[in-house]
Scaffold this motif. Structure first.
Motif, mmCIF file in Angstrom:
data_model
loop_
_atom_site.group_PDB
_atom_site.id
_atom_site.type_symbol
_atom_site.label_atom_id
_atom_site.label_comp_id
_atom_site.label_asym_id
_atom_site.label_seq_id
_atom_site.Cartn_x
_atom_site.Cartn_y
_atom_site.Cartn_z
ATOM 1 N N PHE A 1 0.859 -1.187 0.000
ATOM 2 C CA PHE A 1 0.000 0.000 0.000
ATOM 3 C C PHE A 1 0.892 1.233 0.000
ATOM 4 O O PHE A 1 1.999 1.202 0.557
ATOM 5 N N PRO A 2 0.505 2.333 -0.608
ATOM 6 C CA PRO A 2 -0.814 2.615 -1.198
ATOM 7 C C PRO A 2 -0.888 2.332 -2.708
ATOM 8 O O PRO A 2 -1.715 2.915 -3.393
ATOM 9 N N LYS A 3 -0.057 1.398 -3.196
ATOM 10 C CA LYS A 3 -0.048 1.111 -4.628
ATOM 11 C C LYS A 3 -0.474 -0.328 -4.923
ATOM 12 O O LYS A 3 -0.099 -0.912 -5.929
ATOM 13 N N ALA A 4 -1.246 -0.873 -3.993
ATOM 14 C CA ALA A 4 -1.664 -2.266 -4.169
ATOM 15 C C ALA A 4 -2.685 -2.388 -5.289
ATOM 16 O O ALA A 4 -3.672 -1.636 -5.335
ATOM 17 N N ARG A 5 -2.476 -3.309 -6.203
ATOM 18 C CA ARG A 5 -3.402 -3.585 -7.294
ATOM 19 C C ARG A 5 -3.551 -5.094 -7.435
ATOM 20 O O ARG A 5 -2.623 -5.838 -7.170
#
Length: 553
Positions: free
Chosen positions: A23-27
């Motif tokens: 996080f904050p770039k979790a996909r």
């Protein structure tokens, strides 16, 4: 509100988070499998699970920013480093991992352990892929932030939880190969423990079986490491605190399976089949064409009309039996009897009595036994006639055990015995000693039988009166001095113990487990399933830990 919290386990989140960026770039990766995200759907629908997982990650990215997690991590990263140092010092030492891989017959290229400072204490979760195993562990002891003691320094507790969680990952490849049919066939065994399992959030029989396999592994790995104290504590904890009442069966099967070099999958199948056989043996249903007779009555002394307690009652040669209660009363259901069968009554000190089944036409059967008047040779022993003490039997106990948990099926006349060879001696019996692995009842009354031998099996009693021993809660070795009875033994005999009364506790789960002994091979193993059933020496019996002492004459 997200429609997912009420049916997801933390392990479901854990598995997902291991497959996405931080996080904050979790996909959600495009190549993630349906199996990895189907659990996010309550109906296990992959498409719905994918949509909910995407929504969950978006909200977590947003939450990460809102709470300024970067600042939180900057302030507290030292605590997590301390936790990592504590747990690494324990898990990187010893041979436990080699033992675990050997037992489960599986290994991973990489093992990852993550200490958590926010999970409730004494918890853990595990997951794995084809190459790596992952475990998330919470603090196992009290935390002291001032000294950066993060709760992971207790070797025993950390090892307990990690071996448990790692066990799930190591056994999963074999577990997935078990057929649904095998779970369906053993599912009736769930009925006895369902309430206790649901209280621990184990909601399905398949999940409970997985726990049995894992907990068996915990105990056996401790056995392989030679940690007897931990082995005993784990067994007692799982039996008495967690109510895994079939655990001794699973441990016994898996240990023998491992020693014999069979596959771990073979141990899984064998343990479930043995559980199925045991359940079917004690829970047979009545077929429509099976004859059945219900009998109630009371056994009394012919001369005094006083009640006779603990009389053996049954059909000779059949596994149909009971014993009378303290007030002499009894009741029993006789299934599938023959018209030629007779109901027999036996008690040391009384003449045996039988009545034909077809002759019983009363609602309440009154049985009177006549005293067996025997002129016994008086035994007079002078002090200088008594020489050294002899010890005969099986003194060495093992970790293997057999018994029942929270069962009320005692007082049927079931007995377990051992052969005691005189070795050419004549001696006066002093003590009888036998071992119990667990007794969490208030107390248990045992009858001690001593019989001569015919065709290799117990035959007639050599006693002139009943012998009893009492065991109290938590007692291990049960001993009683019978010197005053002046019992002379000058032949090979079989000594057995038989539960005649149990004072159950209403404060705890009632566990009654007997201990296997080792050594004294000539002692054999003998079992009678009910008062008048045939004695057996097969695997239905077991080598009891029992020995006697005597004074050589």
């Amino acid at each position: 509100m997200l429609p997912l919290i009420d049916h997801l386990w933390i392990s479901d989140f854990f598995s997902l988070l291991l497959k996405v960026d931080d996080f904050p770039k979790a996909r959600l990766p495009k190549d993630i499998s349906d199996a990895d995200i189907a659990g996010f759907s309550q109906n296990k629908n992959p498409q719905e699970g994918r949509e909910i997982a995407i929504h969950f990650l978006r909200q977590m990215n947003k939450f990460y920013k809102e709470i300024d997690f970067d600042s939180y991590w900057k302030e507290r990263s030292a605590f997590y480093q301390s936790a990592t140092d504590e747990i690494s010092g324990i898990l990187n030492s010893g041979d436990w991992l080699d033992m675990a891989e050997s037992f489960y017959q599986h290994s991973f290229a990489l093992y990852n352990v993550y200490p958590s400072l926010t999970l409730p204490p004494y918890m853990g979760f595990a997951t794995n892929d084809e190459k790596q195993a992952f475990a998330l562990l919470s603090a196992q002891t009290h935390q002291t932030l001032e000294n950066k003691e993060m709760g992971f320094a207790d070797t025993s507790k950390v090892m307990d939880i990690y071996i448990h969680e790692l066990g799930h990952s190591l056994l999963n490849p074999s577990f997935k190969q078990l057929s649904d049919e095998l779970f369906e066939q053993t599912a009736p065994a769930f009925t006895f423990i369902e309430e206790q399992m649901r209280e621990q959030n184990y909601l399905s029989w398949k999940g409970v079986v997985n726990e049995y396999f894992t907990r068996s592994g915990e105990i056996i790995i401790r056995k392989m490491l030679g940690d007897t104290e931990a082995e005993d504590k784990l067994m007692e904890f799982h039996l008495q605190q967690k109510h895994f009442i079939y655990l001794p069966l699973f441990v016994d099967v898996f240990w023998k399976n491992y020693q014999q070099g069979h596959s771990y999958l073979s141990g899984m199948k064998t343990s479930l089949n043995k559980l199925k056989d045991q359940y079917n043996k004690y829970n047979k249903t009545d077929s429509e064409d099976m004859s059945q007779l219900s009998i109630s009555g009371k056994v009394m002394d012919l001369k005094t009309e006083s009640a006779i307690p603990f009389v053996n009652i049954g059909i000779s040669g059949k596994n149909v039996g009971t014993i009378s209660r303290e007030d002499g009363s009894f009741d029993m259901i006789i299934k599938d009897y023959d018209s030629a069968d007779s109901l027999s009554f036996s008690m040391v000190g009384y003449q045996p009595f039988s009545i034909a089944i077809k002759a019983i036409n009363e609602d309440f059967l009154k049985v009177y036994l006549s005293e067996d008047i025997q002129i016994l040779k008086e035994v007079s022993i002078k002090a200088n006639e008594i020489n050294e003490e002899v010890v005969l039997g099986r003194k060495k106990k093992t970790k293997t055990t057999r018994g029942q948990s929270n069962s009320t099926s005692y007082g049927t006349g079931m007995a377990y015995g051992i052969r005691i060879n005189t070795e050419g001696l004549s001696y006066m019996l002093k003590e009888v000693n036998f071992h119990m692995r667990f007794n969490s009842t208030d107390s248990i009354l045992f009858r001690i039988n001593i019989q001569d031998i015919k065709n290799g099996l117990p035959d007639q009693t050599i006693l002139s009166k009943e012998l009893y021993m009492k065991s109290y809660k938590g007692q291990k070795w049960i001993s009683k001095d019978f010197s005053n009875e002046k019992i002379i033994i000058d032949q090979d005999v079989i000594i057995s113990y038989e539960v005649v009364k149990v004072w159950f506790s209403n404060k705890t789960y009632n566990n009654i487990f007997f201990t296997y002994g080792k050594g004294y091979e000539e002692g054999g193993q003998y079992m009678r399933e009910s008062s008048f059933s045939p004695w057996k020496t097969s695997s239905d019996a077991f080598p009891i830990a029992l020995y006697i002492t005597g004074r050589v004459l």
